[in-house]
Design a protein around this motif. Structure first.
Motif, PDB file in Angstrom:
ATOM      1  N   ARG A 103      15.791  20.774  29.893  1.00 45.21           N
ATOM      2  CA  ARG A 103      16.995  22.224  29.406  1.00 45.21           C
ATOM      3  C   ARG A 103      16.431  22.776  27.687  1.00 45.21           C
ATOM      4  O   ARG A 103      16.105  23.713  27.951  1.00 45.21           O
ATOM      5  N   GLY A 107      14.121  26.320  28.088  1.00 47.92           N
ATOM      6  CA  GLY A 107      14.342  27.218  27.950  1.00 47.92           C
ATOM      7  C   GLY A 107      13.907  28.008  26.285  1.00 47.92           C
ATOM      8  O   GLY A 107      13.705  29.160  26.352  1.00 47.92           O
ATOM      9  N   GLU A 197      16.016  30.557  41.895  1.00 47.05           N
ATOM     10  CA  GLU A 197      16.141  30.047  39.984  1.00 47.05           C
ATOM     11  C   GLU A 197      14.712  30.113  39.520  1.00 47.05           C
ATOM     12  O   GLU A 197      14.724  30.541  38.286  1.00 47.05           O
ATOM     13  N   THR A 215      18.368  32.040  29.180  1.00 46.89           N
ATOM     14  CA  THR A 215      19.671  31.643  30.050  1.00 46.89           C
ATOM     15  C   THR A 215      18.823  31.399  31.376  1.00 46.89           C
ATOM     16  O   THR A 215      19.563  30.355  32.061  1.00 46.89           O
ATOM     17  N   ALA A 216      17.876  32.073  31.925  1.00 46.22           N
ATOM     18  CA  ALA A 216      17.774  31.735  33.198  1.00 46.22           C
ATOM     19  C   ALA A 216      16.934  30.097  33.075  1.00 46.22           C
ATOM     20  O   ALA A 216      17.342  29.338  34.576  1.00 46.22           O
ATOM     21  N   ARG A 218      17.333  27.835  31.387  1.00 50.19           N
ATOM     22  CA  ARG A 218      18.480  26.508  30.641  1.00 50.19           C
ATOM     23  C   ARG A 218      19.333  26.442  32.367  1.00 50.19           C
ATOM     24  O   ARG A 218      20.393  25.013  32.699  1.00 50.19           O
ATOM     25  N   LEU A 219      19.718  27.405  32.646  1.00 49.92           N
ATOM     26  CA  LEU A 219      20.713  27.570  34.523  1.00 49.92           C
ATOM     27  C   LEU A 219      20.243  26.531  35.087  1.00 49.92           C
ATOM     28  O   LEU A 219      20.942  26.146  36.129  1.00 49.92           O
ATOM     29  N   HIS A 220      18.502  27.008  35.115  1.00 50.70           N
ATOM     30  CA  HIS A 220      18.608  26.567  36.327  1.00 50.70           C
ATOM     31  C   HIS A 220      18.153  24.719  35.711  1.00 50.70           C
ATOM     32  O   HIS A 220      18.840  23.760  36.925  1.00 50.70           O
ATOM     33  N   LYS A 222      20.304  23.277  34.382  1.00 45.12           N
ATOM     34  CA  LYS A 222      22.019  23.090  34.673  1.00 45.12           C
ATOM     35  C   LYS A 222      22.086  22.827  35.665  1.00 45.12           C
ATOM     36  O   LYS A 222      23.427  22.231  36.225  1.00 45.12           O
ATOM     37  N   HIS A 223      21.737  23.898  37.174  1.00 49.20           N
ATOM     38  CA  HIS A 223      22.517  23.662  38.131  1.00 49.20           C
ATOM     39  C   HIS A 223      21.674  22.494  39.288  1.00 49.20           C
ATOM     40  O   HIS A 223      22.152  21.458  39.620  1.00 49.20           O
ATOM     41  N   SER A 226      23.648  19.934  38.206  1.00 47.96           N
ATOM     42  CA  SER A 226      24.630  19.303  39.178  1.00 47.96           C
ATOM     43  C   SER A 226      24.476  18.537  40.677  1.00 47.96           C
ATOM     44  O   SER A 226      24.890  18.383  41.402  1.00 47.96           O
TER      45      SER A 226
END
Length: 254
Positions: A103, A107, A197, A215-216, A218-220, A222-223, A226
């Protein structure tokens, strides 16, 4: 000499750690012969398969060498492999730690790629995403193709240190991606979410929006974390067969 090994983590990993500690501490010195396979099986209370896998890991790490007809011996001390996860003994912890590192690194790579990618770089990213779809359609896990996509982003940064770092961590990243994709393959919505993503990262890079790309990416990740955290114990038991090796051979690094 050794206590019996048990516990929820992969037995081969634990045996490898025990033997490596004997070598690093000097209790098994340069030129010493490891106990025989039969002796290790008896002392550690594990199978021959576990012992063989553990010794194989030590050989790959350059800690021991097998001499035909003689046994396995401790190698002369040299620059040792960098163990990036000595405290992360179980697969779940290893993979989640890999995702955290990705991440941070990916990023910034996506952000730089948005500012610097050439038309050729963008074409390679699109080809990599198409290759993921093709691999999955053919029944594969798409892990190598997934890594190729992220590799193409790193290459497009024009930052030689970042490119070398991604190459250096190549097998670490590959093993982590194999587990995340195995998890995502369990559900169609997971697979489609990952696909979207990836395309969001590429779309931001294509329009040159560095912040959106960061952002995209890092969000990828992060998901991805999860999705892994939501996986049940049965999944993690199945993935014990996927070797997640987070030791890097310093001598083999670029």
């Amino acid at each position: 000499m050794f206590s019996k090994v048990s516990g929820p983590v992969r037995l081969a990993d634990r045996v490898a750690v025990i033997l490596a500690e004997e070598i690093e501490s000097g209790r098994l010195a340069e030129g010493d012969k490891l106990p025989t396979e039969v002796a290790l099986v008896k002392q550690l209370g594990v199978s021959r398969t576990v012992v063989r896998e553990a010794v194989s890991r030590l050989r790959n790490a350059g800690l021991v060498e097998a001499r035909q007809g003689l046994g396995v011996f401790v190698m002369p001390r040299r620059t040792r492999p960098l163990d990036l996860g000595a405290e992360a003994a179980d697969t779940r912890s290893k993979v989640l730690q890999i995702v955290e590192v990705r991440r941070a690194m990916e990023g910034e790579a996506a952000s730089l790629a948005a500012a610097r990618a050439t038309s050729g770089d963008l074409a390679r990213m699109r080809q990599a995403l198409d290759a993921i779809d093709a691999a999955v359609a053919a029944g594969g896990d798409g892990a190598d193709e997934d890594l190729a996509f992220h590799w193409s982003i790193a290459e497009s940064t024009g930052n030689a240190v970042m490119v070398s770092t991604v190459r250096y961590l190549g097998e670490v990243l590959r093993s982590g991606i194999r587990v995340t994709r195995a998890n995502e393959a369990r559900r169609g919505d997971f697979f489609e979410a990952v696909r979207q993503e990836h395309h969001a990262i590429l779309a931001a890079i294509e329009v040159g929006d560095a912040e959106a790309a960061r952002t995209a990416a890092r969000l990828h990740l992060k998901h991805a974390a999860s999705r892994l955290q939501d996986a049940d114990d049965g999944f993690w038991t199945e993935t014990e067969d996927i070797a997640v090796d987070i030791a890097v051979d310093l001598d083999a690094a670029p």
